[in-house]
Write a protein that holds these residues in place. Structure first.
Motif, PDB file in Angstrom:
ATOM      1  N   ARG A 175      39.927  43.193  43.303  1.00 21.25           N
ATOM      2  CA  ARG A 175      38.924  42.676  42.374  1.00 21.25           C
ATOM      3  C   ARG A 175      39.560  42.215  41.069  1.00 21.25           C
ATOM      4  NH1 ARG A 175      33.587  46.191  40.552  1.00 21.25           N
ATOM      5  NH2 ARG A 175      32.667  44.641  39.142  1.00 21.25           N
ATOM      6  N   GLU A 176      40.643  42.858  40.662  1.00 16.36           N
ATOM      7  CA  GLU A 176      41.291  42.519  39.397  1.00 16.36           C
ATOM      8  C   GLU A 176      41.813  41.086  39.404  1.00 16.36           C
ATOM      9  OE1 GLU A 176      44.964  44.184  36.577  1.00 16.36           O
ATOM     10  OE2 GLU A 176      44.336  45.282  38.378  1.00 16.36           O
ATOM     11  N   LEU A 178      40.464  38.482  40.942  1.00 14.59           N
ATOM     12  CA  LEU A 178      39.336  37.570  40.747  1.00 14.59           C
ATOM     13  C   LEU A 178      38.788  37.639  39.328  1.00 14.59           C
ATOM     14  CD1 LEU A 178      37.554  38.277  44.135  1.00 14.59           C
ATOM     15  CD2 LEU A 178      38.848  36.234  43.530  1.00 14.59           C
ATOM     16  N   GLU A 179      38.844  38.803  38.729  1.00 14.96           N
ATOM     17  CA  GLU A 179      38.365  38.921  37.356  1.00 14.96           C
ATOM     18  C   GLU A 179      39.255  38.188  36.365  1.00 14.96           C
ATOM     19  OE1 GLU A 179      38.061  43.103  36.810  1.00 14.96           O
ATOM     20  OE2 GLU A 179      36.002  43.210  37.602  1.00 14.96           O
ATOM     21  N   GLY A 202      35.393  46.834  46.072  1.00 16.46           N
ATOM     22  CA  GLY A 202      35.529  46.100  44.815  1.00 16.46           C
ATOM     23  C   GLY A 202      35.225  44.622  44.989  1.00 16.46           C
ATOM     24  N   LEU A 203      35.713  44.009  46.086  1.00 11.87           N
ATOM     25  CA  LEU A 203      35.408  42.599  46.360  1.00 11.87           C
ATOM     26  C   LEU A 203      33.919  42.399  46.581  1.00 11.87           C
ATOM     27  CD1 LEU A 203      36.256  39.682  46.995  1.00 11.87           C
ATOM     28  CD2 LEU A 203      36.681  40.405  49.352  1.00 11.87           C
ATOM     29  N   TRP A 206      32.156  42.457  43.258  1.00 14.63           N
ATOM     30  CA  TRP A 206      32.452  41.259  42.475  1.00 14.63           C
ATOM     31  C   TRP A 206      31.686  40.061  43.029  1.00 14.63           C
ATOM     32  CZ3 TRP A 206      34.319  36.372  43.202  1.00 14.63           C
ATOM     33  CH2 TRP A 206      34.710  35.683  42.054  1.00 14.63           C
ATOM     34  N   ARG A 209      27.966  40.064  41.958  1.00 15.84           N
ATOM     35  CA  ARG A 209      27.787  39.598  40.584  1.00 15.84           C
ATOM     36  C   ARG A 209      28.077  38.106  40.473  1.00 15.84           C
ATOM     37  NH1 ARG A 209      31.858  41.545  36.006  1.00 15.84           N
ATOM     38  NH2 ARG A 209      33.042  39.950  37.085  1.00 15.84           N
ATOM     39  N   PHE A 210      29.102  37.632  41.198  1.00 18.01           N
ATOM     40  CA  PHE A 210      29.483  36.219  41.178  1.00 18.01           C
ATOM     41  C   PHE A 210      28.338  35.333  41.646  1.00 18.01           C
ATOM     42  CE2 PHE A 210      31.514  32.690  43.634  1.00 18.01           C
ATOM     43  CZ  PHE A 210      32.044  31.995  42.568  1.00 18.01           C
TER      44      PHE A 210
END
Length: 359
Positions: A175-176, A178-179, A202-203, A206, A209-210
């Protein structure tokens, strides 16, 4: 006067011809076009596609803004491979034989906005990728052999809007990573063997929210584990994901105190014996307690049982002692009265003897 006018015109024509010839001589040296390539100065583009090239042409025009190198046989990009065309905004390297990229392969391209490296054999990309391409807007790495991506790019990819990773070998995506793309609006993830376990939670969060914020994605279709095969990652409820275990923290004491037992367990485990252990494997069963903890629990239990037995024995001994003392006191108290009577009788006998004795 007429002759002087003709002479002036002749000299003027000679000057024009000399200027044209000098420009013609200088232009090839400044902006020559590589062999097997088509150069279009009007659009600042160079087309070298489908020419069987095995490396980047060394004599690219410095005014090149669009460079097309697709459908060739380029298998390696050295450091500073495009330093001579620093004005590039679009670079197409699709359908080549690229398997590795030098860490500084794209250094010197601060204006590059579109990078297409689809249909190659890339195994990995460096975490410094974002440093070399700060202005990148579209990145397409589809149809490669990428099994993992760096956890962090080291710095945000502030201008990236399109991120395509279709048809690779990805099991997880951090996830980090993509953030670090705050402006991304299109994420393509299909046709990867996604392993929908705790490491992919985590993906999932994300992506939710995306999409809520207006982003578009083609979804991540699970291939593993078997119950989720063929299902979209976003359709799996959160409740089915458990926090990933932290083996380094749980097993640290046992590794320090009992290395031999740990080594025996490691040798017996099928993952170690086959050599195909998955570092991202999510445990479905609860982890066994460390050996030293089990020993401590057993010691406490045994000690408690022994102490209980001793206490019961002491209580029984106390009860027995008290009972015995009471019984003993009772039996010792009974013969005291007859002895006193005997003493009285004994005191009377001398008197009677004295009475019966002759005067």
């Amino acid at each position: 006067m007429l002759d002087e006018g003709l002479c002036c015109r002749a000299w003027a024509m000679k000057g024009v011809l000399l200027l044209v010839s000098s420009v013609g001589i200088l232009l090839p040296s400044v902006g020559s076009c590589p062999k097997k390539c088509l150069c279009h100065p009007s659009s600042n583009s160079v087309d070298c596609s489908g020419q069987g090239l095995s490396k980047i042409p060394p004599d690219l025009p410095p005014w090149t803004v669009t460079l097309l190198l697709q459908d060739n046989q380029i298998h390696w990009l050295p450091a500073l491979a495009f330093h001579s065309v620093s004005l590039l905004t679009t670079l197409n390297l699709s359908n080549n034989s690229l398997s590795n990229l030098a860490a500084e392969a794209f250094y010197g391209l601060p204006h590059l906005q579109v990078l297409n490296i689809t249909q190659n054999s890339l195994l990995s990309i460096e975490s410094s990728f974002a440093h070399a391409l700060p202005g990148l807007r579209e990145l397409d790495l589809s149809s490669n052999s990428l099994s993992s991506l760096p956890t962090s790019l080291g710095r945000p990819w502030k201008n990236l809007t399109v991120f395509a990773m279709q048809q690779n070998h990805l099991l997880h995506l951090d996830r980090e990573l993509l953030e670090a793309m705050p402006k991304v609006r299109l994420v393509l993830l299909k046709d990867n063997p996604w392993k929908c376990d705790c490491h992919l939670l985590g993906l999932k969060l994300w992506l939710e929210r995306f999409i809520f914020e207006g982003g578009e994605t083609d979804g991540a279709i699970c291939r593993l584990p078997e119950p989720w095969k063929g299902k979209d990652l976003l359709s799996i409820p959160h409740e089915l994901y458990q926090p990933c275990p932290l083996p380094s923290q749980d097993l640290a004491p046992s590794l320090v105190q009992q290395p031999s037992a740990t080594q025996q367990d490691a040798q017996k485990s099928p993952e170690n014996s086959s050599g195909q252990q998955d570092p991202l494997e999510c445990e479905t069963k609860p982890k066994p307690k460390p050996t030293n903890l089990r020993h401590a629990v057993a010691t406490v239990v045994i000690t408690g049982v022994v102490c209980g037995i001793v206490c019961l024995m002491m209580l029984a001994a106390a009860i027995y002692g008290c009972t015995y003392a009471a019984i003993t006191a009772q039996y010792q108290g009974r013969p005291l009265a007859p002895t006193r009577k005997s003493e009285k009788i004994g005191s009377k006998e001398p008197m009677e003897l004295m009475d019966t004795s002759p005067a």
